[in-house]
Design a protein around this motif. Sequence first.
Motif, mmCIF file in Angstrom:
data_model
loop_
_atom_site.group_PDB
_atom_site.id
_atom_site.type_symbol
_atom_site.label_atom_id
_atom_site.label_comp_id
_atom_site.label_asym_id
_atom_site.label_seq_id
_atom_site.Cartn_x
_atom_site.Cartn_y
_atom_site.Cartn_z
ATOM 1 N N GLY A 205 0.809 -1.215 0.000
ATOM 2 C CA GLY A 205 0.000 0.000 0.000
ATOM 3 C C GLY A 205 0.838 1.259 0.000
ATOM 4 N N ILE A 206 1.919 1.249 0.776
ATOM 5 C CA ILE A 206 2.758 2.447 0.916
ATOM 6 C C ILE A 206 3.766 2.571 -0.224
ATOM 7 C CG2 ILE A 206 4.499 3.573 2.358
ATOM 8 C CD1 ILE A 206 3.137 2.258 4.780
ATOM 9 N N TYR A 207 4.476 1.517 -0.526
ATOM 10 C CA TYR A 207 5.628 1.611 -1.424
ATOM 11 C C TYR A 207 5.329 1.203 -2.865
ATOM 12 C CZ TYR A 207 8.117 1.870 3.034
ATOM 13 O OH TYR A 207 8.537 2.228 4.286
ATOM 14 N N PHE A 208 4.345 0.329 -3.074
ATOM 15 C CA PHE A 208 4.035 -0.109 -4.426
ATOM 16 C C PHE A 208 2.924 0.731 -5.039
ATOM 17 C CE2 PHE A 208 1.973 -3.145 -7.445
ATOM 18 C CZ PHE A 208 3.037 -3.272 -8.316
ATOM 19 N N TRP A 209 1.804 0.843 -4.314
ATOM 20 C CA TRP A 209 0.699 1.672 -4.812
ATOM 21 C C TRP A 209 0.927 3.147 -4.505
ATOM 22 C CZ3 TRP A 209 -1.454 -1.312 -8.031
ATOM 23 C CH2 TRP A 209 -1.728 -2.653 -7.751
ATOM 24 N N LYS A 210 1.760 3.434 -3.486
ATOM 25 C CA LYS A 210 2.092 4.800 -3.060
ATOM 26 C C LYS A 210 0.839 5.590 -2.704
ATOM 27 C CE LYS A 210 6.542 5.006 -5.404
ATOM 28 N NZ LYS A 210 7.443 5.749 -6.311
ATOM 29 N N PHE A 211 -0.032 4.953 -1.892
ATOM 30 C CA PHE A 211 -1.226 5.620 -1.407
ATOM 31 C C PHE A 211 -0.925 6.368 -0.115
ATOM 32 C CE2 PHE A 211 -3.933 2.204 -3.608
ATOM 33 C CZ PHE A 211 -4.182 3.038 -4.695
ATOM 34 N N SER A 212 -1.677 7.422 0.117
ATOM 35 C CA SER A 212 -1.591 8.137 1.388
ATOM 36 C C SER A 212 -2.377 7.366 2.447
ATOM 37 C CB SER A 212 -2.181 9.543 1.246
ATOM 38 O OG SER A 212 -3.584 9.468 0.992
ATOM 39 N N SER A 213 -2.267 7.818 3.690
ATOM 40 C CA SER A 213 -3.025 7.172 4.766
ATOM 41 C C SER A 213 -4.517 7.261 4.508
ATOM 42 C CB SER A 213 -2.687 7.821 6.110
ATOM 43 O OG SER A 213 -1.309 7.747 6.369
ATOM 44 N N ALA A 214 -4.977 8.428 4.034
ATOM 45 C CA ALA A 214 -6.408 8.606 3.770
ATOM 46 C C ALA A 214 -6.880 7.666 2.666
ATOM 47 C CB ALA A 214 -6.681 10.061 3.387
ATOM 48 N N GLN A 215 -6.051 7.476 1.643
ATOM 49 C CA GLN A 215 -6.428 6.565 0.560
ATOM 50 C C GLN A 215 -6.488 5.117 1.046
ATOM 51 O OE1 GLN A 215 -3.308 7.917 -2.154
ATOM 52 N NE2 GLN A 215 -4.873 8.584 -3.624
ATOM 53 N N LEU A 216 -5.547 4.730 1.897
ATOM 54 C CA LEU A 216 -5.575 3.379 2.448
ATOM 55 C C LEU A 216 -6.806 3.158 3.316
ATOM 56 C CD1 LEU A 216 -1.811 2.820 3.343
ATOM 57 C CD2 LEU A 216 -3.115 1.767 1.492
ATOM 58 N N SER A 217 -7.269 4.213 3.993
ATOM 59 C CA SER A 217 -8.486 4.075 4.805
ATOM 60 C C SER A 217 -9.703 3.798 3.929
ATOM 61 C CB SER A 217 -8.712 5.335 5.645
ATOM 62 O OG SER A 217 -9.144 6.431 4.847
ATOM 63 N N VAL A 218 -9.684 4.302 2.680
ATOM 64 C CA VAL A 218 -10.769 4.011 1.740
ATOM 65 C C VAL A 218 -10.803 2.517 1.432
ATOM 66 C CG1 VAL A 218 -11.618 4.400 -0.608
ATOM 67 C CG2 VAL A 218 -10.746 6.321 0.737
ATOM 68 N N LEU A 219 -9.632 1.903 1.293
ATOM 69 C CA LEU A 219 -9.587 0.464 1.070
ATOM 70 C C LEU A 219 -10.070 -0.304 2.293
ATOM 71 C CD1 LEU A 219 -6.223 0.077 -0.892
ATOM 72 C CD2 LEU A 219 -8.549 0.378 -1.780
ATOM 73 N N GLY A 220 -9.890 0.296 3.484
ATOM 74 C CA GLY A 220 -10.452 -0.300 4.696
ATOM 75 C C GLY A 220 -11.968 -0.345 4.637
ATOM 76 N N PHE A 221 -12.574 0.732 4.114
ATOM 77 C CA PHE A 221 -14.030 0.746 3.912
ATOM 78 C C PHE A 221 -14.451 -0.336 2.913
ATOM 79 C CE2 PHE A 221 -14.191 5.226 5.521
ATOM 80 C CZ PHE A 221 -15.172 5.011 6.479
ATOM 81 N N ALA A 222 -13.631 -0.540 1.893
ATOM 82 C CA ALA A 222 -13.952 -1.543 0.881
ATOM 83 C C ALA A 222 -14.024 -2.933 1.495
ATOM 84 C CB ALA A 222 -12.900 -1.517 -0.231
ATOM 85 N N ALA A 223 -13.072 -3.251 2.379
ATOM 86 C CA ALA A 223 -13.090 -4.554 3.041
ATOM 87 C C ALA A 223 -14.307 -4.695 3.947
ATOM 88 C CB ALA A 223 -11.803 -4.743 3.846
ATOM 89 N N LEU A 224 -14.713 -3.590 4.572
ATOM 90 C CA LEU A 224 -15.892 -3.627 5.440
ATOM 91 C C LEU A 224 -17.162 -3.891 4.632
ATOM 92 C CD1 LEU A 224 -16.972 -3.295 8.299
ATOM 93 C CD2 LEU A 224 -17.159 -0.838 7.882
ATOM 94 N N ILE A 225 -17.262 -3.275 3.458
ATOM 95 C CA ILE A 225 -18.418 -3.509 2.582
ATOM 96 C C ILE A 225 -18.516 -4.985 2.210
ATOM 97 C CG2 ILE A 225 -19.351 -3.038 0.273
ATOM 98 C CD1 ILE A 225 -18.162 -0.215 0.511
ATOM 99 N N ALA A 226 -17.358 -5.595 1.986
ATOM 100 C CA ALA A 226 -17.348 -7.011 1.604
ATOM 101 C C ALA A 226 -17.936 -7.903 2.682
ATOM 102 C CB ALA A 226 -15.911 -7.447 1.293
ATOM 103 N N SER A 227 -17.816 -7.500 3.948
ATOM 104 C CA SER A 227 -18.348 -8.322 5.036
ATOM 105 C C SER A 227 -19.867 -8.371 5.021
ATOM 106 C CB SER A 227 -17.857 -7.790 6.389
ATOM 107 O OG SER A 227 -18.414 -6.508 6.662
ATOM 108 N N PHE A 228 -20.507 -7.430 4.326
ATOM 109 C CA PHE A 228 -21.959 -7.468 4.191
ATOM 110 C C PHE A 228 -22.396 -8.235 2.936
ATOM 111 C CE2 PHE A 228 -21.214 -3.803 6.885
ATOM 112 C CZ PHE A 228 -22.216 -3.898 7.828
ATOM 113 N N ILE A 229 -21.487 -8.366 1.964
ATOM 114 C CA ILE A 229 -21.822 -9.055 0.712
ATOM 115 C C ILE A 229 -21.643 -10.563 0.844
ATOM 116 C CG2 ILE A 229 -21.185 -9.306 -1.724
ATOM 117 C CD1 ILE A 229 -20.310 -6.386 -1.700
ATOM 118 N N ALA A 230 -20.594 -10.981 1.547
ATOM 119 C CA ALA A 230 -20.253 -12.400 1.613
ATOM 120 C C ALA A 230 -21.337 -13.285 2.229
ATOM 121 C CB ALA A 230 -18.934 -12.575 2.368
#
Length: 491
Positions: A276-301
């Motif tokens: 997340g940090i070195y390959f995608w070079k996302f900021s902390s705020a951008q990584l938190s968006v991916l955290g939301f994405a994982a949370l959404i998945a917990s309702f779909i599965a």
Amino acid sequence: MADVTAGGMTPPKLTVWQKAMFGVGSAAFGVKDGGFNTFLLLFYNQIVGISATKVSLAIAIAIVVDAFVDPFIGVASDRWRSRWGRRHPFMFASAIPVAVLYFMLWTPPHWSADAMFLYVLVISITLRVFIAAYEVPSAALVPELSRDYDERTSILSWRLFFQLVVPAGVYVFTLNTFMKSTPVYTNGMLNPSAYFPYAVLASLVMLGSILFSSFGTRSRIPYLKTNLGAPTVSVMQVIRESFRSLSNPSFILVTISGLFSAMATGVNNSIGSYLGIYFWKFSSAQLSVLGFAALIASFIAPPLSPWASRRFGKKRAGIALAVLWLVFFQSPPLLKLLGFLPPEGSPQLLAVLFVTTVIGWSLILAALILLLSMITDINEDNELRTGQRAEGVFAAAGSFMNKIVTGAGILVGGVLIDLVHFPAHATPQSIDPQIIRNLVSINIPVQVVLIGIAMVLLGMYKIDRAKHEDNLKKIADAAAVEAEVVHKLEA
């Protein structure tokens, strides 16, 4: 017939408040897992400056020790006798040590590398033992809090809800406050000063969740089972019966398949923050968006897995979902290496990763649900083979082996980081791009091999819908014959 406890009292139905108070305790376990999976290796490797192999080795050893300790805590809580019942003394006793030890984990002393390895190892082991002293007795309360079939499902839903939502909230809040980007640190996860307030927040959340849950369920103590009249069995008898169940061929196949899957997950967890940090070079705020994405998945599965099971059968659906997960999770880094994705850190790249994260996590969570469901189907097959039910044995064995192999996966991830000569105190700007490319290039085939072996083994699993229904029929027929024999003897 009234459902009464050993004390002769009929337990009242749980209120929504009591279910929530019970469920909130799982937040402590979730916060601990979140910290271990996302921040710990990065913190000690990049900020403290310890070899990634040493840090991951300490984490892996702690997980393995935790796996061995869990059964002993379960037995101790089964046999404990006090005016607060069997489970609650352990739950209350764990609260303060868990909070203090988790805080200590993120505020290490300034020692040598070898001494710091021992520090991480000892604190991690002690912390995991104390969190297990809460989690194991708390989990054992589920069948005791209610014996109603549907109410148990409701109780577990509350538990899963808090175990997912609270840690996700702590993660997103931390990335957007304590670990927000600064002129010095484009990604705040590399900011040393961010970990003290995170440690305070996470420790208080863990302390509060354990105490709220322990006090919130204390009123149920008079209604809990005591097992005072239960017959005693020898240790060797328990061991013999356990091995008879664990030698079930279907269980062996599913378990070994799960071991390779768990190792793949452990590797992903250990290097996820680095990517997340070195390959995608996302900021902390951008990584938190991916955290939301994982949370959404917990309702779909949860609805996805039963649909896939009905449509394709558990085995075929599980294999398909796992393979699709591998495709969705490993295609983005592969496409990035080939130059087919938007630039690093761009909103367009974040959008791509958001979609693939939602889909990927939904697929793997659904596959996990199906895998666990396949294990439950083994109980009837095992009952026909051995004449006994062994739900607890299967659950304990699965948890034990999953923790051990997840620890091995984390160790492998740490070794991969050192294998590519990843430097300490690196920044997204200073890191040699070839180093992170090498890490990704190694990780992709590792994931393919691990998941590939897991799916081949799962393909050999024999209990399909027809076999399960046949097992149920044979068990029902045997029960009818036994009942008829008993009736004739009584007559």
